[in-house]
Design an enzyme around this catalytic site. Structure first.
Site, short mmCIF file in Angstrom:
data_model
loop_
_atom_site.label_atom_id
_atom_site.label_comp_id
_atom_site.label_asym_id
_atom_site.label_seq_id
_atom_site.Cartn_x
_atom_site.Cartn_y
_atom_site.Cartn_z
N SER A 143 0.95 -4.96 3.67
CA SER A 143 1.91 -5.39 2.64
C SER A 143 2.42 -6.78 2.96
CB SER A 143 3.09 -4.41 2.60
OG SER A 143 4.14 -4.92 1.79
N TYR A 156 9.08 1.11 6.01
CA TYR A 156 7.76 0.92 5.40
C TYR A 156 7.06 -0.30 5.99
CZ TYR A 156 4.41 -0.52 1.80
OH TYR A 156 3.28 -0.92 1.13
#
Length: 251
Positions: A143, A156
């Protein structure tokens, strides 16, 4: 002989787009799904309509106990449908978002994110290595949030950062087999990820678009073709890299 790719979480979003683009590039695809069987079967049908072979298998990537029986099921599928004992490409894409500030994050939320995004990637790859062909490829999805912080995504992003380091170690340890391993890190993308926050929240969409040099957030078609190209022979010398695909987010 066609290459065979496994795309985890291939029933929707970036996984679906990646699977379709691999097929468009001439590859066969096995997609995994957690609970969206009908959507996964629709992806398989779409790939079959292109003249490629495809299949869907159920898998919870957060459940390591499922990996050994999954590998056995995969081995049988490869032999039955492809008359092969191996596959060529693994795209560790399956994942979910869980927004919470550090002070509000529960242990259950943390464990779920780590189990799917890090532990699952580690041990699923381990379980599938005997079936992965020498000279194959692994792409782990990370990400843009490992480079740019945004409050609420601490757990996350930390799990994704762990995958980025893991990818480098995979590349080092699997290099003797000719297996290249890279990480692809998408920026903000309009999918149903995280409840469709980037897609459906106009304020959040505008905020990320304003942070991006190309003036918009991404869409799945910005990511899937890039991952498919990374699996092609023309990119065979790319290894142990973190490749951000974000349109120039926060540069």
């Amino acid at each position: 002989m066609s290459k065979i790719a496994i795309v985890t979480g291939g029933s929707r979003g970036l996984g679906k787009n990646t699977a379709l683009n691999i097929a468009r590039a001439g590859g066969d695809v096995i997609v995994t799904y957690h609970s969206r069987r009908e959507e996964a079967e629709a992806v398989v049908a779409e790939i079959a309509a292109m003249g490629r072979k495809a299949a869907a298998l159920q898998l919870d990537t957060g459940d390591t106990a499922a990996f050994k029986p999954f590998a056995a099921e995969l081995k049988g599928l490869l032999q039955q449908h492809w008359q092969r004992a191996s596959f060529d490409h693994l795209v560790n894409n399956a994942g979910h978002g869980d927004y919470a500030l550090i002070e509000d994050t529960t242990e259950a939320q943390f464990d779920s994110l780590v189990n799917v995004h890090f532990k699952g990637v580690y041990f699923l790859t381990q379980a599938l290595l005997p079936l992965l062909a020498d000279g194959g490829r692994i792409v782990n999805i990370s990400s843009g949030l490992t480079r740019v912080s945004y409050p609420g995504y601490g757990a996350y992003a930390a799990a994704k950062a762990a995958v980025e380091v893991l990818s480098v170690y995979m590349a080092k340890e699997l290099g003797a087999r000719g297996i290249a391993v890279n990480t692809v890190a998408p920026g903000a993308i309009e999918t149903d990820f995280g409840g469709g926050a980037v897609r459906d929240n106009p304020d959040l969409n505008r905020a990320f678009a304003a942070m991006t040099a190309l003036g918009r957030v991404g869409v799945p078609d910005d990511i899937g073709p890039m991952i498919a190209s990374l699996l092609s022979d023309s990119n065979r010398w790319i290894n142990a890299q973190r490749i951000e695909v974000s349109g120039g987010q926060a540069i």
